[in-house]
Design a protein around this motif. Structure first.
Motif, PDB file in Angstrom:
ATOM      1  N   ARG A  98       0.843  -1.186   0.000  1.00 11.27           N
ATOM      2  CA  ARG A  98       0.000   0.000   0.000  1.00 11.27           C
ATOM      3  C   ARG A  98       0.880   1.238   0.000  1.00 11.27           C
ATOM      4  NH1 ARG A  98      -4.968  -1.816   0.809  1.00 11.27           N
ATOM      5  NH2 ARG A  98      -5.248  -3.749   1.933  1.00 11.27           N
ATOM      6  N   GLY A  99       0.436   2.243  -0.714  1.00 11.81           N
ATOM      7  CA  GLY A  99       1.183   3.494  -0.767  1.00 11.81           C
ATOM      8  C   GLY A  99       0.301   4.683  -0.477  1.00 11.81           C
ATOM      9  N   ASP A 100       0.882   5.663   0.172  1.00 11.37           N
ATOM     10  CA  ASP A 100       0.229   6.951   0.400  1.00 11.37           C
ATOM     11  C   ASP A 100       1.173   7.989  -0.191  1.00 11.37           C
ATOM     12  OD1 ASP A 100      -1.180   9.159   1.244  1.00 11.37           O
ATOM     13  OD2 ASP A 100      -0.593   8.966   3.341  1.00 11.37           O
ATOM     14  N   SER A 101       0.788   8.551  -1.319  1.00  6.73           N
ATOM     15  CA  SER A 101       1.655   9.436  -2.075  1.00  6.73           C
ATOM     16  C   SER A 101       1.021  10.819  -2.169  1.00  6.73           C
ATOM     17  CB  SER A 101       1.866   8.857  -3.478  1.00  6.73           C
ATOM     18  OG  SER A 101       2.837   9.565  -4.191  1.00  6.73           O
ATOM     19  N   VAL A 102       1.785  11.837  -1.803  1.00  9.66           N
ATOM     20  CA  VAL A 102       1.279  13.211  -1.810  1.00  9.66           C
ATOM     21  C   VAL A 102       1.895  13.981  -2.981  1.00  9.66           C
ATOM     22  CG1 VAL A 102       1.130  15.365  -0.513  1.00  9.66           C
ATOM     23  CG2 VAL A 102       0.910  13.174   0.681  1.00  9.66           C
ATOM     24  N   TRP A 103       1.032  14.692  -3.699  1.00 10.57           N
ATOM     25  CA  TRP A 103       1.421  15.463  -4.877  1.00 10.57           C
ATOM     26  C   TRP A 103       0.799  16.845  -4.815  1.00 10.57           C
ATOM     27  CZ3 TRP A 103       4.332  13.615  -9.103  1.00 10.57           C
ATOM     28  CH2 TRP A 103       4.700  12.273  -9.001  1.00 10.57           C
ATOM     29  N   LEU A 104       1.478  17.811  -5.406  1.00 10.68           N
ATOM     30  CA  LEU A 104       0.966  19.162  -5.571  1.00 10.68           C
ATOM     31  C   LEU A 104       0.683  19.342  -7.059  1.00 10.68           C
ATOM     32  CD1 LEU A 104       0.461  21.896  -4.178  1.00 10.68           C
ATOM     33  CD2 LEU A 104       2.775  22.529  -4.851  1.00 10.68           C
ATOM     34  N   VAL A 105      -0.574  19.598  -7.420  1.00  7.48           N
ATOM     35  CA  VAL A 105      -0.934  19.785  -8.826  1.00  7.48           C
ATOM     36  C   VAL A 105      -0.972  21.277  -9.143  1.00  7.48           C
ATOM     37  CG1 VAL A 105      -2.197  17.614  -8.991  1.00  7.48           C
ATOM     38  CG2 VAL A 105      -3.421  19.680  -8.372  1.00  7.48           C
ATOM     39  N   SER A 106      -0.562  21.626 -10.366  1.00  9.20           N
ATOM     40  CA  SER A 106      -0.538  23.042 -10.741  1.00  9.20           C
ATOM     41  C   SER A 106      -0.660  23.214 -12.245  1.00  9.20           C
ATOM     42  CB  SER A 106       0.747  23.708 -10.231  1.00  9.20           C
ATOM     43  OG  SER A 106       1.872  23.124 -10.822  1.00  9.20           O
ATOM     44  N   ALA A 107      -1.135  24.379 -12.634  1.00  5.68           N
ATOM     45  CA  ALA A 107      -1.280  24.703 -14.049  1.00  5.68           C
ATOM     46  C   ALA A 107       0.066  25.009 -14.691  1.00  5.68           C
ATOM     47  CB  ALA A 107      -2.224  25.884 -14.220  1.00  5.68           C
ATOM     48  N   ALA A 108       0.993  25.564 -13.917  1.00  5.74           N
ATOM     49  CA  ALA A 108       2.329  25.907 -14.423  1.00  5.74           C
ATOM     50  C   ALA A 108       3.344  24.915 -13.857  1.00  5.74           C
ATOM     51  CB  ALA A 108       2.699  27.324 -14.003  1.00  5.74           C
ATOM     52  N   LEU A 109       4.455  24.780 -14.542  1.00  2.00           N
ATOM     53  CA  LEU A 109       5.505  23.874 -14.086  1.00  2.00           C
ATOM     54  C   LEU A 109       6.004  24.332 -12.716  1.00  2.00           C
ATOM     55  CD1 LEU A 109       7.351  21.464 -14.746  1.00  2.00           C
ATOM     56  CD2 LEU A 109       8.956  23.084 -15.763  1.00  2.00           C
ATOM     57  N   PRO A 110       5.825  23.488 -11.687  1.00  2.74           N
ATOM     58  CA  PRO A 110       6.255  23.895 -10.342  1.00  2.74           C
ATOM     59  C   PRO A 110       7.761  23.762 -10.178  1.00  2.74           C
ATOM     60  CG  PRO A 110       5.278  21.716 -10.281  1.00  2.74           C
ATOM     61  CD  PRO A 110       5.166  22.207 -11.693  1.00  2.74           C
ATOM     62  N   ARG A 111       8.286  24.434  -9.169  1.00  7.23           N
ATOM     63  CA  ARG A 111       9.699  24.286  -8.833  1.00  7.23           C
ATOM     64  C   ARG A 111       9.921  22.898  -8.261  1.00  7.23           C
ATOM     65  NH1 ARG A 111      11.619  29.845  -5.912  1.00  7.23           N
ATOM     66  NH2 ARG A 111      11.060  31.218  -7.633  1.00  7.23           N
ATOM     67  N   GLY A 112      11.148  22.427  -8.377  1.00  2.00           N
ATOM     68  CA  GLY A 112      11.490  21.127  -7.805  1.00  2.00           C
ATOM     69  C   GLY A 112      11.995  20.169  -8.867  1.00  2.00           C
ATOM     70  N   VAL A 113      12.614  19.111  -8.416  1.00  2.00           N
ATOM     71  CA  VAL A 113      13.191  18.138  -9.347  1.00  2.00           C
ATOM     72  C   VAL A 113      12.255  16.968  -9.615  1.00  2.00           C
ATOM     73  CG1 VAL A 113      15.589  18.721  -8.822  1.00  2.00           C
ATOM     74  CG2 VAL A 113      14.436  16.978  -7.472  1.00  2.00           C
ATOM     75  N   LYS A 114      11.264  16.773  -8.785  1.00  3.71           N
ATOM     76  CA  LYS A 114      10.343  15.647  -8.954  1.00  3.71           C
ATOM     77  C   LYS A 114       9.020  16.123  -9.529  1.00  3.71           C
ATOM     78  CE  LYS A 114      12.241  12.611  -5.444  1.00  3.71           C
ATOM     79  NZ  LYS A 114      11.893  11.762  -4.298  1.00  3.71           N
ATOM     80  N   THR A 115       9.092  16.744 -10.704  1.00  2.00           N
ATOM     81  CA  THR A 115       7.891  17.247 -11.367  1.00  2.00           C
ATOM     82  C   THR A 115       7.564  16.385 -12.570  1.00  2.00           C
ATOM     83  OG1 THR A 115       9.159  18.755 -12.748  1.00  2.00           O
ATOM     84  CG2 THR A 115       8.351  19.620 -10.651  1.00  2.00           C
ATOM     85  N   ILE A 116       6.292  16.370 -12.934  1.00  2.00           N
ATOM     86  CA  ILE A 116       5.868  15.621 -14.121  1.00  2.00           C
ATOM     87  C   ILE A 116       4.981  16.496 -14.989  1.00  2.00           C
ATOM     88  CG2 ILE A 116       6.030  13.341 -13.044  1.00  2.00           C
ATOM     89  CD1 ILE A 116       2.958  13.412 -12.694  1.00  2.00           C
ATOM     90  N   ASP A 117       5.041  16.244 -16.278  1.00  2.00           N
ATOM     91  CA  ASP A 117       4.107  16.804 -17.247  1.00  2.00           C
ATOM     92  C   ASP A 117       2.960  15.798 -17.294  1.00  2.00           C
ATOM     93  OD1 ASP A 117       2.720  16.960 -19.785  1.00  2.00           O
ATOM     94  OD2 ASP A 117       4.306  18.305 -20.468  1.00  2.00           O
ATOM     95  N   ALA A 118       1.788  16.199 -16.856  1.00  2.00           N
ATOM     96  CA  ALA A 118       0.669  15.275 -16.687  1.00  2.00           C
ATOM     97  C   ALA A 118       0.280  14.568 -17.986  1.00  2.00           C
ATOM     98  CB  ALA A 118      -0.524  16.006 -16.088  1.00  2.00           C
ATOM     99  N   GLU A 119       0.208  15.305 -19.074  1.00  2.00           N
ATOM    100  CA  GLU A 119      -0.224  14.710 -20.343  1.00  2.00           C
ATOM    101  C   GLU A 119       0.756  13.632 -20.815  1.00  2.00           C
ATOM    102  OE1 GLU A 119      -1.142  16.077 -24.927  1.00  2.00           O
ATOM    103  OE2 GLU A 119      -1.334  17.554 -23.334  1.00  2.00           O
ATOM    104  N   VAL A 120       2.028  13.929 -20.763  1.00  4.17           N
ATOM    105  CA  VAL A 120       3.059  12.979 -21.191  1.00  4.17           C
ATOM    106  C   VAL A 120       3.064  11.760 -20.264  1.00  4.17           C
ATOM    107  CG1 VAL A 120       5.551  12.646 -21.464  1.00  4.17           C
ATOM    108  CG2 VAL A 120       4.475  14.741 -22.296  1.00  4.17           C
ATOM    109  N   THR A 121       2.920  12.001 -18.969  1.00  8.07           N
ATOM    110  CA  THR A 121       2.943  10.907 -17.998  1.00  8.07           C
ATOM    111  C   THR A 121       1.764   9.967 -18.194  1.00  8.07           C
ATOM    112  OG1 THR A 121       4.142  12.273 -16.414  1.00  8.07           O
ATOM    113  CG2 THR A 121       2.997  10.351 -15.533  1.00  8.07           C
ATOM    114  N   VAL A 122       0.572  10.501 -18.446  1.00  4.41           N
ATOM    115  CA  VAL A 122      -0.599   9.650 -18.682  1.00  4.41           C
ATOM    116  C   VAL A 122      -0.375   8.779 -19.924  1.00  4.41           C
ATOM    117  CG1 VAL A 122      -3.043   9.673 -19.359  1.00  4.41           C
ATOM    118  CG2 VAL A 122      -2.261  11.053 -17.437  1.00  4.41           C
ATOM    119  N   GLN A 123       0.238   9.336 -20.959  1.00 11.87           N
ATOM    120  CA  GLN A 123       0.546   8.547 -22.153  1.00 11.87           C
ATOM    121  C   GLN A 123       1.529   7.427 -21.815  1.00 11.87           C
ATOM    122  OE1 GLN A 123       1.945  11.340 -25.085  1.00 11.87           O
ATOM    123  NE2 GLN A 123      -0.080  12.194 -25.441  1.00 11.87           N
ATOM    124  N   ASP A 124       2.552   7.744 -21.034  1.00 11.91           N
ATOM    125  CA  ASP A 124       3.529   6.731 -20.616  1.00 11.91           C
ATOM    126  C   ASP A 124       2.856   5.638 -19.798  1.00 11.91           C
ATOM    127  OD1 ASP A 124       5.555   8.162 -21.865  1.00 11.91           O
ATOM    128  OD2 ASP A 124       6.341   9.022 -19.987  1.00 11.91           O
TER     129      ASP A 124
END
Length: 133
Positions: A98-124
């Protein structure tokens, strides 16, 4: 249709290569992965927790990937194009991870190294057959 770059395809290619490696036990285990569902919990503003569960794996990375896919789809549903990973806690209960994973969603690319582009990630995720929200 969007053209995918080599960097976008790298995780997919890496996963495919990983499936070919090993002594066969890992390949047999990966064929039995069971995605048991996603629970979405809004924490505060744009911060969201994704609680996921899987059977057929002992790898916390599988849980992290499942949660990443959930976060990406959630971001798209909310009209946000990006998400930043905050943390993931993984626990084992019997033969279930089981996992409990916390994410911050945003319209613009957030600061940080662990960011994802939602559209590309869903395709992957679709290419890797990992379910989303």
């Amino acid at each position: 249709m969007r053209q995918l770059s080599a960097l976008t395809l790298f995780p997919v290619a890496l996963a495919a290569l990983g499936a070919c490696a090993g002594d066969g036990e890992g390949a047999a285990m990966s064929g039995k992965k069971g995605y048991l569902g996603i629970q979405t919990v809004l924490l505060d503003g744009d911060m969201v927790s994704f609680r996921v569960a899987m059977k057929g794996t002992q790898d916390g990375k599988d849980i992290e990937d499942y949660a990443r896919c959930a976060a990406a789809q959630y971001a798209l549903i909310r009209g946000a194009g990006f998400a930043r990973h905050v943390r993931t806690n993984v626990a084992k209960s019997g033969d279930t991870l089981r996992g409990d994973s916390v994410w911050l969603v945003s319209a613009a690319l957030p600061r940080g190294v662990k960011t994802i582009d939602a559209e590309v990630t869903v395709q992957d995720c679709g290419a890797l057959r990992i379910p989303t929200v």
